[in-house]
Design a protein around this motif. Structure first.
Motif, PDB file in Angstrom:
ATOM      1  N   LEU A  51      57.268  21.543  18.697  1.00 65.10           N
ATOM      2  CA  LEU A  51      56.887  20.186  18.347  1.00 65.10           C
ATOM      3  C   LEU A  51      55.524  20.208  17.666  1.00 65.10           C
ATOM      4  O   LEU A  51      54.571  20.745  18.221  1.00 65.10           O
ATOM      5  CB  LEU A  51      56.822  19.315  19.595  1.00 65.10           C
ATOM      6  CG  LEU A  51      58.121  19.164  20.391  1.00 65.10           C
ATOM      7  CD1 LEU A  51      57.880  18.285  21.605  1.00 65.10           C
ATOM      8  CD2 LEU A  51      59.216  18.596  19.516  1.00 65.10           C
ATOM      9  N   PRO A  52      55.407  19.617  16.472  1.00 70.65           N
ATOM     10  CA  PRO A  52      54.143  19.694  15.738  1.00 70.65           C
ATOM     11  C   PRO A  52      52.939  19.216  16.538  1.00 70.65           C
ATOM     12  O   PRO A  52      51.875  19.847  16.516  1.00 70.65           O
ATOM     13  CB  PRO A  52      54.405  18.805  14.514  1.00 70.65           C
ATOM     14  CG  PRO A  52      55.881  18.899  14.301  1.00 70.65           C
ATOM     15  CD  PRO A  52      56.472  18.961  15.676  1.00 70.65           C
TER      16      PRO A  52
ATOM     17  N   ALA B  43      51.436  16.818  24.896  1.00 67.38           N
ATOM     18  CA  ALA B  43      51.078  15.853  23.850  1.00 67.38           C
ATOM     19  C   ALA B  43      52.311  15.105  23.343  1.00 67.38           C
ATOM     20  O   ALA B  43      53.380  15.677  23.158  1.00 67.38           O
ATOM     21  CB  ALA B  43      50.390  16.574  22.691  1.00 67.38           C
ATOM     22  N   GLY B  44      52.136  13.818  23.123  1.00 68.67           N
ATOM     23  CA  GLY B  44      53.196  13.011  22.522  1.00 68.67           C
ATOM     24  C   GLY B  44      54.426  12.849  23.383  1.00 68.67           C
ATOM     25  O   GLY B  44      55.537  12.700  22.863  1.00 68.67           O
ATOM     26  N   PHE B  45      54.263  12.826  24.703  1.00 66.48           N
ATOM     27  CA  PHE B  45      55.439  12.724  25.577  1.00 66.48           C
ATOM     28  C   PHE B  45      56.241  11.474  25.262  1.00 66.48           C
ATOM     29  O   PHE B  45      55.699  10.382  25.074  1.00 66.48           O
ATOM     30  CB  PHE B  45      55.018  12.695  27.044  1.00 66.48           C
ATOM     31  CG  PHE B  45      56.176  12.431  27.975  1.00 66.48           C
ATOM     32  CD1 PHE B  45      57.075  13.443  28.262  1.00 66.48           C
ATOM     33  CD2 PHE B  45      56.373  11.163  28.516  1.00 66.48           C
ATOM     34  CE1 PHE B  45      58.167  13.202  29.090  1.00 66.48           C
ATOM     35  CE2 PHE B  45      57.455  10.918  29.341  1.00 66.48           C
ATOM     36  CZ  PHE B  45      58.357  11.936  29.638  1.00 66.48           C
ATOM     37  N   ASP B  46      57.569  11.654  25.259  1.00 69.90           N
ATOM     38  CA  ASP B  46      58.480  10.549  25.018  1.00 69.90           C
ATOM     39  C   ASP B  46      59.708  10.747  25.907  1.00 69.90           C
ATOM     40  O   ASP B  46      60.418  11.754  25.770  1.00 69.90           O
ATOM     41  CB  ASP B  46      58.880  10.505  23.539  1.00 69.90           C
ATOM     42  CG  ASP B  46      59.860   9.385  23.239  1.00 69.90           C
ATOM     43  OD1 ASP B  46      61.070   9.636  23.318  1.00 69.90           O
ATOM     44  OD2 ASP B  46      59.401   8.274  22.954  1.00 69.90           O
ATOM     45  N   GLN B  47      59.965   9.833  26.816  1.00 73.30           N
ATOM     46  CA  GLN B  47      61.066   9.993  27.766  1.00 73.30           C
ATOM     47  C   GLN B  47      62.416  10.041  27.056  1.00 73.30           C
ATOM     48  O   GLN B  47      63.308  10.811  27.441  1.00 73.30           O
ATOM     49  CB  GLN B  47      61.060   8.869  28.794  1.00 73.30           C
ATOM     50  CG  GLN B  47      62.106   9.020  29.885  1.00 73.30           C
ATOM     51  CD  GLN B  47      61.882  10.240  30.760  1.00 73.30           C
ATOM     52  OE1 GLN B  47      60.768  10.466  31.241  1.00 73.30           O
ATOM     53  NE2 GLN B  47      62.928  11.026  30.987  1.00 73.30           N
ATOM     54  N   GLY B  48      62.569   9.234  26.016  1.00 72.23           N
ATOM     55  CA  GLY B  48      63.830   9.261  25.279  1.00 72.23           C
ATOM     56  C   GLY B  48      64.086  10.607  24.633  1.00 72.23           C
ATOM     57  O   GLY B  48      65.219  11.108  24.638  1.00 72.23           O
TER      58      GLY B  48
ATOM     59  N   VAL C   6      54.998  26.943  25.994  1.00 70.10           N
ATOM     60  CA  VAL C   6      54.080  25.933  25.486  1.00 70.10           C
ATOM     61  C   VAL C   6      54.426  25.647  24.020  1.00 70.10           C
ATOM     62  O   VAL C   6      54.717  26.557  23.242  1.00 70.10           O
ATOM     63  CB  VAL C   6      52.618  26.419  25.619  1.00 70.10           C
ATOM     64  CG1 VAL C   6      51.671  25.559  24.798  1.00 70.10           C
ATOM     65  CG2 VAL C   6      52.198  26.425  27.086  1.00 70.10           C
ATOM     66  N   GLY C   7      54.397  24.370  23.663  1.00 70.91           N
ATOM     67  CA  GLY C   7      54.687  23.973  22.291  1.00 70.91           C
ATOM     68  C   GLY C   7      56.046  23.351  22.113  1.00 70.91           C
ATOM     69  O   GLY C   7      56.331  22.773  21.063  1.00 70.91           O
ATOM     70  N   GLY C   8      56.907  23.462  23.137  1.00 69.43           N
ATOM     71  CA  GLY C   8      58.244  22.921  23.026  1.00 69.43           C
ATOM     72  C   GLY C   8      58.409  21.629  23.800  1.00 69.43           C
ATOM     73  O   GLY C   8      57.487  21.115  24.429  1.00 69.43           O
TER      74      GLY C   8
END
Length: 295
Positions: A111-112, A122-127, A156-158
């Protein structure tokens, strides 16, 4: 063909050889020569493009090596075309099974926003997490249909970076669909206690990557920096026994009937020589895994 069925061997991952130089035959052969000289008898199964499983097994056997547990990686998020991913998983599973392997790691990258700000979710999104769990389940079903048991491999990073994301994946899919194949270094970098997590999923653990870490970039130390900057600094990954992890406690957390391999992995060595890094790692393994490194 040499069987790659796990059997509590100490294996090596040649990632630091090819990460900068590329996956060429010459690069792999240098790694294999080093591993043979040092004492390793197994290597992460990683077929170069255009090489059949039989050709690969015969090639590494010439260096006294047999194939050890490989890894299937996909972002598993909304950026992928799942029909393509499932076909890739089918081909990968068939190749691994032909090598005699009965399990594989399954990992998610990249994930960028998490490569820009690693190890903090970073940028957590449950959907997105829910979608990735569903996609991972579909990949697992394909791998199982090819005779290969998938084990989730932390990275890390995924999309499965934090403890919540990892445990959600494992608990939602369940043990019949996915096992556990932890990476001690990536877990700790993300602020997770690898001993506790291995103990929690001990009955599902079928493989493990053993790496150590220095404290420089842990728990907010060292300020900012991207994944690449931290991972290639020489002050993140450490050869086993040289960092802050209690790898002995990790080994103690494995079940008595653990039947997988122990893969040494130092993504970016902290010493100047790739050969020396793996020699240090092998010496640690002889001290702590004598039952599988000493005939």
């Amino acid at each position: 063909m040499t069987s790659g069925r796990p059997g509590r061997r100490v294996a090596a991952n040649p990632i630091p050889y090819w990460s900068q130089a590329g996956k060429t035959r010459e690069v792999f052969e240098q790694a294999f020569r080093d591993f043979q000289q040092i004492g390793f008898t197994a290597v992460k199964a990683d077929l170069p493009a255009g090489m059949t499983p039989g050709e690969y097994a015969d090639w590494i056997a010439g260096f006294g090596l047999s194939p050890s547990i490989g890894l299937f990686s996909s972002a598993l998020d909304e950026t992928v075309v799942m029909a393509d991913v499932l076909e890739q998983a089918r081909r990968f599973g068939a190749e691994q099974a032909e090598l005699g392997l009965d399990r594989t790691m399954l990992s998610s990258m990249s994930l960028p926003e998490r490569l820009e700000r690693p190890a903090v979710g970073a940028g957590f999104d449950q959907g997105r997490l829910d979608r990735a769990i569903e996609n991972a389940g579909r990949v697992c079903a394909v791998l199982i249909s090819e005779g290969v048991r998938p084990l989730h491999h932390s990275h890390v990073g995924g999309v499965f970076e934090t403890e919540h994301e990892i445990t959600s994946l494992l608990d939602d899919l369940g043990p019949d669909l996915i096992g556990f194949g932890p990476d001690t270094g990536h877990l700790r970098w993300a602020g997770i206690d690898p001993v506790a997590l291995v103990r929690r999923y001990a009955d599902r653990t079928g493989g493990i990557h053993l790496k150590d870490l220095y404290p420089d970039h842990l728990d907010g130390a060292g300020g900012g920096g991207t994944y690449r900057e931290k991972a290639s600094s020489g002050r993140l990954w450490a050869e086993p026994g040289r960092g802050v992890l209690d790898l002995g406690a990790v080994l103690d957390a494995l079940p008595d009937d653990y039947d997988g391999d122990y893969m040494i992995e130092v993504d970016h060595p902290s010493v100047g020589s790739l050969h020396e890094s793996h020699r240090i790692s092998w010496e640690w393994a002889r001290d702590h895994l004598a039952a599988v490194t000493v005939p």
